[in-house]
Design an enzyme around this catalytic site. Structure first.
Site, mmCIF file in Angstrom:
data_model
loop_
_atom_site.group_PDB
_atom_site.id
_atom_site.type_symbol
_atom_site.label_atom_id
_atom_site.label_comp_id
_atom_site.label_asym_id
_atom_site.label_seq_id
_atom_site.Cartn_x
_atom_site.Cartn_y
_atom_site.Cartn_z
ATOM 1 N N GLY A 11 37.091 42.418 28.418
ATOM 2 C CA GLY A 11 38.276 43.027 29.027
ATOM 3 C C GLY A 11 38.087 43.273 30.514
ATOM 4 O O GLY A 11 37.005 43.106 31.064
ATOM 5 N N ASP A 12 39.160 43.661 31.163
ATOM 6 C CA ASP A 12 39.158 44.085 32.570
ATOM 7 C C ASP A 12 40.493 44.808 32.731
ATOM 8 O O ASP A 12 41.071 45.282 31.726
ATOM 9 C CB ASP A 12 39.010 42.873 33.517
ATOM 10 N N GLN B 11 30.617 38.235 39.678
ATOM 11 C CA GLN B 11 30.042 38.363 38.339
ATOM 12 C C GLN B 11 28.706 37.621 38.221
ATOM 13 O O GLN B 11 27.805 38.062 37.509
ATOM 14 C CB GLN B 11 31.054 37.798 37.327
ATOM 15 N N LYS C 154 35.020 34.480 34.840
ATOM 16 C CA LYS C 154 36.109 35.477 34.875
ATOM 17 C C LYS C 154 37.409 34.764 34.534
ATOM 18 O O LYS C 154 37.512 33.541 34.681
ATOM 19 C CB LYS C 154 36.214 36.085 36.275
ATOM 20 N N ASN D 33 40.085 52.560 31.784
ATOM 21 C CA ASN D 33 38.832 52.601 31.033
ATOM 22 C C ASN D 33 37.657 53.094 31.881
ATOM 23 O O ASN D 33 36.929 54.003 31.485
ATOM 24 C CB ASN D 33 38.547 51.188 30.480
ATOM 25 N N THR E 57 30.892 50.964 31.305
ATOM 26 C CA THR E 57 31.036 50.775 32.762
ATOM 27 C C THR E 57 31.056 52.129 33.472
ATOM 28 O O THR E 57 30.351 52.344 34.467
ATOM 29 C CB THR E 57 32.303 49.960 33.076
ATOM 30 N N LYS F 295 26.077 40.007 39.693
ATOM 31 C CA LYS F 295 26.004 41.221 38.883
ATOM 32 C C LYS F 295 25.244 40.941 37.586
ATOM 33 O O LYS F 295 24.338 41.669 37.206
ATOM 34 C CB LYS F 295 27.435 41.669 38.553
ATOM 35 N N SER G 76 28.103 44.516 27.112
ATOM 36 C CA SER G 76 28.711 43.356 26.447
ATOM 37 C C SER G 76 27.620 42.434 25.921
ATOM 38 O O SER G 76 27.729 41.867 24.830
ATOM 39 C CB SER G 76 29.591 42.576 27.427
ATOM 40 N N LYS H 97 29.925 34.664 31.381
ATOM 41 C CA LYS H 97 30.284 35.988 30.854
ATOM 42 C C LYS H 97 31.050 36.733 31.923
ATOM 43 O O LYS H 97 30.634 36.803 33.074
ATOM 44 C CB LYS H 97 28.973 36.751 30.510
HETATM 45 P P1 NDP Z 1 42.307 49.537 33.418
HETATM 46 O O1 NDP Z 1 43.418 48.584 33.301
HETATM 47 O O2 NDP Z 1 41.839 50.258 32.201
HETATM 48 O O3 NDP Z 1 42.646 50.646 34.523
HETATM 49 C C1 NDP Z 1 42.933 50.290 35.849
HETATM 50 C C2 NDP Z 1 43.329 51.536 36.592
HETATM 51 O O4 NDP Z 1 43.450 51.228 37.972
HETATM 52 C C3 NDP Z 1 44.679 52.084 36.167
HETATM 53 O O5 NDP Z 1 44.692 53.475 36.340
HETATM 54 C C4 NDP Z 1 45.637 51.403 37.143
HETATM 55 O O6 NDP Z 1 46.849 52.120 37.347
HETATM 56 C C5 NDP Z 1 44.799 51.417 38.403
HETATM 57 N N1 NDP Z 1 45.188 50.274 39.238
HETATM 58 C C6 NDP Z 1 45.032 48.955 38.962
HETATM 59 N N2 NDP Z 1 45.531 48.193 39.939
HETATM 60 C C7 NDP Z 1 45.995 49.052 40.848
HETATM 61 C C8 NDP Z 1 46.618 48.890 42.093
HETATM 62 N N3 NDP Z 1 46.855 47.666 42.600
HETATM 63 N N4 NDP Z 1 46.957 50.007 42.778
HETATM 64 C C9 NDP Z 1 46.708 51.235 42.264
HETATM 65 N N5 NDP Z 1 46.142 51.452 41.086
HETATM 66 C C10 NDP Z 1 45.774 50.387 40.395
HETATM 67 O O7 NDP Z 1 41.099 48.719 34.086
HETATM 68 P P2 NDP Z 1 39.549 49.065 34.112
HETATM 69 O O8 NDP Z 1 39.365 50.527 34.158
HETATM 70 O O9 NDP Z 1 38.908 48.278 33.047
HETATM 71 O O10 NDP Z 1 39.107 48.404 35.497
HETATM 72 C C11 NDP Z 1 39.082 49.119 36.734
HETATM 73 C C12 NDP Z 1 38.176 48.414 37.733
HETATM 74 O O11 NDP Z 1 36.847 48.343 37.195
HETATM 75 C C13 NDP Z 1 38.564 46.965 38.074
HETATM 76 O O12 NDP Z 1 38.206 46.708 39.413
HETATM 77 C C14 NDP Z 1 37.654 46.145 37.148
HETATM 78 O O13 NDP Z 1 37.444 44.831 37.634
HETATM 79 C C15 NDP Z 1 36.392 46.985 37.218
HETATM 80 N N6 NDP Z 1 35.441 46.767 36.126
HETATM 81 C C16 NDP Z 1 35.818 46.979 34.823
HETATM 82 C C17 NDP Z 1 34.909 46.778 33.804
HETATM 83 C C18 NDP Z 1 35.228 47.103 32.394
HETATM 84 O O14 NDP Z 1 34.296 47.097 31.556
HETATM 85 N N7 NDP Z 1 36.461 47.410 32.029
HETATM 86 C C19 NDP Z 1 33.541 46.267 34.091
HETATM 87 C C20 NDP Z 1 33.230 46.187 35.507
HETATM 88 C C21 NDP Z 1 34.161 46.397 36.458
HETATM 89 P P3 NDP Z 1 48.183 51.619 36.590
HETATM 90 O O15 NDP Z 1 47.894 51.824 35.134
HETATM 91 O O16 NDP Z 1 49.275 52.461 37.118
HETATM 92 O O17 NDP Z 1 48.299 50.164 36.953
#
Ligand code: NDP
Length: 450
Positions: A164-165, A110, A125, A239, A208, A113, A382, A89
């Site tokens: 998603g991620d 993961q 992943k 997200n 999250t 976690k 999830s 997962k």
């Molecule tokens: P999204 O794609 O929804 O959002 C990512 C955000 O981070 C955007 O604002 C993006 O900006 C910014 N970002 C991504 N890469 C970079 C970078 N290299 N430099 C600067 N800004 C960056 O992703 P999530 O919100 O889902 O995920 C965010 C984090 O949370 C990740 O580390 C993910 O692994 C972790 N996570 C997510 C989960 C989930 O349920 N979604 C669960 C557990 C952990 P821009 O749009 O300009 O790229």
């Protein structure tokens, strides 16, 4: 401990050029030293040597056609790391920075976690170096269909259940699910984060971010503090960031920042959540649009903070929620946060703090919630989606949110009591790593060498 050092050296030699994976593995292996000293059986069964090797790694070609009729070729990945506790997962990430080492670090994190949640899920992943940004809906659909045309043969509701991620939200999950159903002729819970119209769970989208705030609350409660009335900083604007901000408002806190890959917004009055959702969830635009709609907020372009530190961490706050990506907070940022009076870090993102930044937080003995504990709410929810799919039932938002809150408390208490058991009561990195590892390791020993 030379044993752990030797394993790490072996890993570097046999899995070259995977810096993010080394970083994640080094942290976990370092934390495990006291456990290995106390319980020789883990060493006897070579659990560390086994756990750092994925059970299976799938690397595949994704060829698709863009709107101009040009052929595009991307790399696809799925890493099925450990299934001792349940089906693999973990999410799928679509971002140009994705490579084998990034997916391997995410899959490795993961495992622990998922174990920490106490739920029956293994670790995996996946993703691609495809960049959905600037692509039309039709292009994203064609890419997702091409990706699933290979992935479908490796996944299943009892085998491997992606979610998603970064870069993979409800739209991408919809296209991926549609293709899976078409090829297999099966409507089943093979992906999570699905639309509420066809098998999704209420509360998954929020889980999250909400979970990271619940985790912060738990850490603070242990010190007799709360988030109420406190200024908080959040990085990212996807997200995780959006629903962290929503829950912070529920708790009476004042979130004042968001960021994306082009810049940072500092809105002293508190982030306008309706506007943020409109720009990021509906219009998929840059934060410059937020500034246009709300000129009273300050916009700091990335160019003002080149390399050495991130603008968002220079803003004084009581609690900080890194919610963008790995290594977004370095030691300089950590020192700035502490100098400005920050007392709590709860990581929504995976591995957002560099090892030096983590050491700085631990040495200061502030509340520090590492990603593998603080952001476990997403995967936990999830699993609640999987449970609803399997029983063909749907729970109310209140029911899911209550379960999420309980799970986050249990994740916190498990990490905290394990940290105490090993003599470092404020070190939740140690507590989370040992507690997660121990659950997986014991299951592996009981299941024998497979
Ligand atoms: P999204 O794609 O929804 O959002 C990512 C955000 O981070 C955007 O604002 C993006 O900006 C910014 N970002 C991504 N890469 C970079 C970078 N290299 N430099 C600067 N800004 C960056 O992703 P999530 O919100 O889902 O995920 C965010 C984090 O949370 C990740 O580390 C993910 O692994 C972790 N996570 C997510 C989960 C989930 O349920 N979604 C669960 C557990 C952990 P821009 O749009 O300009 O790229």
């Amino acid at each position: 401990m030379p044993y752990v050092k030797n394993v790490f050296a072996y890993l570097k030699r046999t899995s070259p050029a995977q810096s993010e994976f080394y970083q994640a593995a080094e942290e976990v292996l370092h934390s495990l030293r006291p456990l290995m000293e106390r319980y020789p059986r883990y060493r006897q069964y070579k659990i560390i040597e086994q756990i750092v090797e994925p059970e299976r790694q799938i690397l595949f070609r994704v060829a698709w056609m863009d709107d101009r009729g040009e052929v595009q070729v991307n790399k696809g990945y799925r890493i099925e790391f450990n299934s001792a506790l349940g089906p693999y997962k973990g999410g799928l990430r679509f971002h140009p920075s994705v490579n084998a080492g990034v997916i391997k670090f995410l899959g490795f994190e993961q495992i622990f976690k998922n174990a920490l949640t106490g739920l029956p899920i293994g670790g995996g992943k996946g993703g691609s170096d495809f960049d959905p940004k600037g692509r039309s809906d039709a292009e994203v659909m064609r890419f997702c269909q091409a990706f699933m045309a290979e992935l479908y043969r490796h996944i299943g509701p009892n085998t491997d259940v992606p979610a998603g991620d970064i870069g993979v939200g409800a739209r991408e999950i919809g296209y991926l699910f549609g293709k899976y159903k078409k090829i297999t002729n099966r409507f089943e819970g093979v992906l999570t984060g699905k639309s509420l119209l066809w098998g999704g769970s209420l509360g998954r989208k929020e889980a999250t971010g909400y979970g990271a705030v619940y985790f912060a609350e738990n850490m603070l409660r242990a010190r007799g503090q709360t988030l109420e009335g406190k200024r908080c900083t959040v990085s990212g604007s996807g997200n995780v960031a959006i629903y962290t901000i929503e829950k912070l408002y529920h708790k009476g806190a004042i979130p004042v920042t968001v960021s994306d890959s082009r810049g940072t917004i500092y809105d002293e009055e508190g982030i306008d959540l309706v506007l943020l959702k409109e720009i990021k969830e509906k219009r998929r635009e840059s934060l410059t649009e937020y500034h246009k709609a709300r000129p009273s907020a300050k916009y700091i372009p990335l160019s003002e903070y080149p390399e050495d530190g991130a603008a968002v961490w220079s803003i004084p706050c009581f609690a900080a929620f890194p919610s963008a990506t790995q290594n977004e907070l370095n030691q300089k940022d950590a020192k700035t946060l502490l100098a400005n009076g920050c007392e709590c870090i709860s990581e929504g993102a995976n591995m957002p703090s560099t090892p030096e930044a983590v050491d700085t937080f631990l040495a200061a003995k502030i509340c520090y919630g590492p990603g593998k504990a603080a952001n476990a709410g997403g995967v936990a929810c999830s699993q609640l989606e999987m449970a609803q799919n399997a029983s063909m039932r749907s729970w109310s938002l209140e029911e899911v949110d209550n379960k999420l809150e309980q799970i986050m408390q249990s994740v916190h208490d498990t990490a905290s009591s394990t940290a105490e058991e090993f003599g470092e009561p404020t070190n939740l990195v140690l507590g989370a790593n040992i507690a997660g590892f121990r659950r997986v390791a014991d299951a592996m020993i009981e299941q024998g060498l497979v």
